[in-house]
Design an enzyme around this catalytic site. Structure first.
Site, PDB file in Angstrom:
ATOM      1  CE1 TYR A 152      46.211  34.753  23.763  1.00  0.00           C
ATOM      2  CE2 TYR A 152      44.996  34.116  21.780  1.00  0.00           C
ATOM      3  CZ  TYR A 152      45.075  34.236  23.162  1.00  0.00           C
ATOM      4  OH  TYR A 152      44.011  33.834  23.938  1.00  0.00           O
ATOM      5  CE  LYS A 156      46.146  31.395  25.363  1.00  0.00           C
ATOM      6  NZ  LYS A 156      45.958  30.971  26.759  1.00  0.00           N
TER       7      LYS A 156
HETATM    8  P1  NAP Z   1      41.429  38.734  31.014  1.00  0.00           P
HETATM    9  O1  NAP Z   1      40.044  39.159  31.342  1.00  0.00           O
HETATM   10  O2  NAP Z   1      42.389  39.703  30.434  1.00  0.00           O
HETATM   11  O3  NAP Z   1      42.062  38.090  32.352  1.00  0.00           O
HETATM   12  C1  NAP Z   1      43.373  37.606  32.331  1.00  0.00           C
HETATM   13  C2  NAP Z   1      43.694  37.015  33.669  1.00  0.00           C
HETATM   14  O4  NAP Z   1      45.022  36.491  33.613  1.00  0.00           O
HETATM   15  C3  NAP Z   1      43.659  38.028  34.792  1.00  0.00           C
HETATM   16  O5  NAP Z   1      43.006  37.471  35.906  1.00  0.00           O
HETATM   17  C4  NAP Z   1      45.141  38.273  35.106  1.00  0.00           C
HETATM   18  O6  NAP Z   1      45.375  38.512  36.487  1.00  0.00           O
HETATM   19  C5  NAP Z   1      45.719  36.936  34.750  1.00  0.00           C
HETATM   20  N1  NAP Z   1      47.149  37.023  34.492  1.00  0.00           N
HETATM   21  C6  NAP Z   1      47.784  37.643  33.476  1.00  0.00           C
HETATM   22  N2  NAP Z   1      49.113  37.528  33.621  1.00  0.00           N
HETATM   23  C7  NAP Z   1      49.310  36.810  34.759  1.00  0.00           C
HETATM   24  C8  NAP Z   1      50.463  36.347  35.443  1.00  0.00           C
HETATM   25  N3  NAP Z   1      51.696  36.619  34.979  1.00  0.00           N
HETATM   26  N4  NAP Z   1      50.303  35.619  36.566  1.00  0.00           N
HETATM   27  C9  NAP Z   1      49.063  35.343  37.048  1.00  0.00           C
HETATM   28  N5  NAP Z   1      47.931  35.770  36.446  1.00  0.00           N
HETATM   29  C10 NAP Z   1      48.065  36.493  35.321  1.00  0.00           C
HETATM   30  O7  NAP Z   1      41.437  37.504  30.009  1.00  0.00           O
HETATM   31  P2  NAP Z   1      40.363  36.365  29.687  1.00  0.00           P
HETATM   32  O8  NAP Z   1      39.702  36.747  28.436  1.00  0.00           O
HETATM   33  O9  NAP Z   1      39.554  36.048  30.881  1.00  0.00           O
HETATM   34  O10 NAP Z   1      41.363  35.175  29.337  1.00  0.00           O
HETATM   35  C11 NAP Z   1      41.576  34.066  30.191  1.00  0.00           C
HETATM   36  C12 NAP Z   1      42.264  32.976  29.377  1.00  0.00           C
HETATM   37  O11 NAP Z   1      41.425  32.598  28.285  1.00  0.00           O
HETATM   38  C13 NAP Z   1      43.591  33.393  28.764  1.00  0.00           C
HETATM   39  O12 NAP Z   1      44.495  32.321  28.808  1.00  0.00           O
HETATM   40  C14 NAP Z   1      43.224  33.711  27.325  1.00  0.00           C
HETATM   41  O13 NAP Z   1      44.316  33.576  26.457  1.00  0.00           O
HETATM   42  C15 NAP Z   1      42.157  32.673  27.074  1.00  0.00           C
HETATM   43  N6  NAP Z   1      41.234  32.978  25.976  1.00  0.00           N
HETATM   44  C16 NAP Z   1      40.450  34.090  26.009  1.00  0.00           C
HETATM   45  C17 NAP Z   1      39.576  34.331  24.948  1.00  0.00           C
HETATM   46  C18 NAP Z   1      38.682  35.526  24.888  1.00  0.00           C
HETATM   47  O14 NAP Z   1      38.057  35.761  23.833  1.00  0.00           O
HETATM   48  N7  NAP Z   1      38.530  36.303  25.957  1.00  0.00           N
HETATM   49  C19 NAP Z   1      39.540  33.435  23.877  1.00  0.00           C
HETATM   50  C20 NAP Z   1      40.361  32.310  23.889  1.00  0.00           C
HETATM   51  C21 NAP Z   1      41.201  32.090  24.947  1.00  0.00           C
HETATM   52  P3  NAP Z   1      45.725  39.972  37.106  1.00  0.00           P
HETATM   53  O15 NAP Z   1      44.755  40.945  36.493  1.00  0.00           O
HETATM   54  O16 NAP Z   1      45.512  39.747  38.572  1.00  0.00           O
HETATM   55  O17 NAP Z   1      47.147  40.274  36.782  1.00  0.00           O
END
Ligand code: NAP
Length: 243
Positions: A152, A156
């Site tokens: 991961y 990133k």
């Molecule tokens: P999340 O709640 O798990 O949501 C992930 C989203 O990505 C969902 O809307 C999902 O859509 C979508 N997704 C996954 N695979 C996909 C695909 N193949 N095509 C289109 N959409 C897809 O995650 P989050 O925490 O909001 O994370 C959002 C971003 O922030 C990610 O890039 C993650 O790596 C980054 N991030 C998160 C954190 C954290 O602590 N949460 C920290 C740093 C970075 P569906 O459900 O409709 O499939």
């Protein structure tokens, strides 16, 4: 009226980004892959508050699906001004040696190739009008690396390298490319953590609290706004001072 396309906007950070742009008067294209009901619910919420939103299904790792989606967004809203590449997966945590080649490819397919697919399809529209913004959601682990999240972290870090290089390539075309590197944000992605693990993370956050999806949404909006018109190739870390 300006239009933003947010990938993975069905929940978590993407959902908050969609609501923020809608609140600021933008037309919002809500991309989802599996969570159709959640995506429709966000659009309904935005429309009920007087905004404009439409849900678009596409697996970002599939270029044909992405190209169709971008064309549909342009048809529905007349263009795209900002692309927020937010869709991402972590899949699981564990030692690097416990990840199969397939695990690693599944993560890179969404986090890296998904981002590239959306950028490639959107750039065709941005170049024609000599303007546009791409905001790629990386992670602090892409900056500093995380034990037990090696793949991961690598994906990133690739988001950051891609963004910095693309920013230089697209600057003469009037297109800005930046990254956001969120820290620990309370979403489904971290829902597997125990209360003790969350407390341990919180101790490492100088601002003393876990991030909210809205914290990231505000940063994304800043990078899309006129206030950020001279900023490109940068990584905005949104982590409460954690790294
Ligand atoms: P999340 O709640 O798990 O949501 C992930 C989203 O990505 C969902 O809307 C999902 O859509 C979508 N997704 C996954 N695979 C996909 C695909 N193949 N095509 C289109 N959409 C897809 O995650 P989050 O925490 O909001 O994370 C959002 C971003 O922030 C990610 O890039 C993650 O790596 C980054 N991030 C998160 C954190 C954290 O602590 N949460 C920290 C740093 C970075 P569906 O459900 O409709 O499939």
């Amino acid at each position: 009226m300006k239009t933003v396309l947010i990938t993975g906007a069905s929940k978590g950070i993407g959902r908050a980004v969609a609501l923020k742009f809608a609140k600021e008067g933008w037309q919002v294209a809500v991309n989802y892959n599996q969570s159709a009901d959640a995506a429709q619910a966000i659009c309904k919420e935005i429309i009920e508050h007087g905004g404009t939103a439409k849900a678009f299904c596409a697996d970002v790792s599939n270029y044909d699906a992405v190209e169709n989606m971008i064309e549909e967004v342009v048809r529905a809203f007349g263009g795209i001004d900002v692309l927020v590449n937010n869709a991402g997966v972590a899949l699981k945590q564990g030692l690097f040696t416990d990840f199969s080649d397939l695990d690693a490819r599944s993560i890179f397919d969404v986090n890296v190739f998904g981002m590239m697919n959306c950028a490639r399809a959107a750039i065709l529209h941005f170049v024609n009008k000599k303007s546009g913004r791409i905001i790629n959601v990386s992670s602090i682990w892409g900056v500093s690396g995380a034990s037990c999240e090696v793949i991961y972290s690598a994906s990133k870090a690739a988001v950051i390298g891609f963004s910095k290089a693309l920013a230089k390539e697209l600057a003469p075309s009037g297109i800005c490319v930046n990254c956001i590197a969120p820290g620990f944000i309370e979403t489904d992605m971290n829902a597997h953590l125990t209360a003790e693990e969350v407390a341990a993370f919180t101790e490492d956050i100088p601002l003393g609290r876990i991030g909210r999806a809205e914290d990231v949404a505000d940063s994304a909006y800043f990078l899309a706004s006129d206030a950020a018109q001279y900023i490109t190739g940068q990584v905005l870390v949104v982590d409460g001072g954690m790294i």
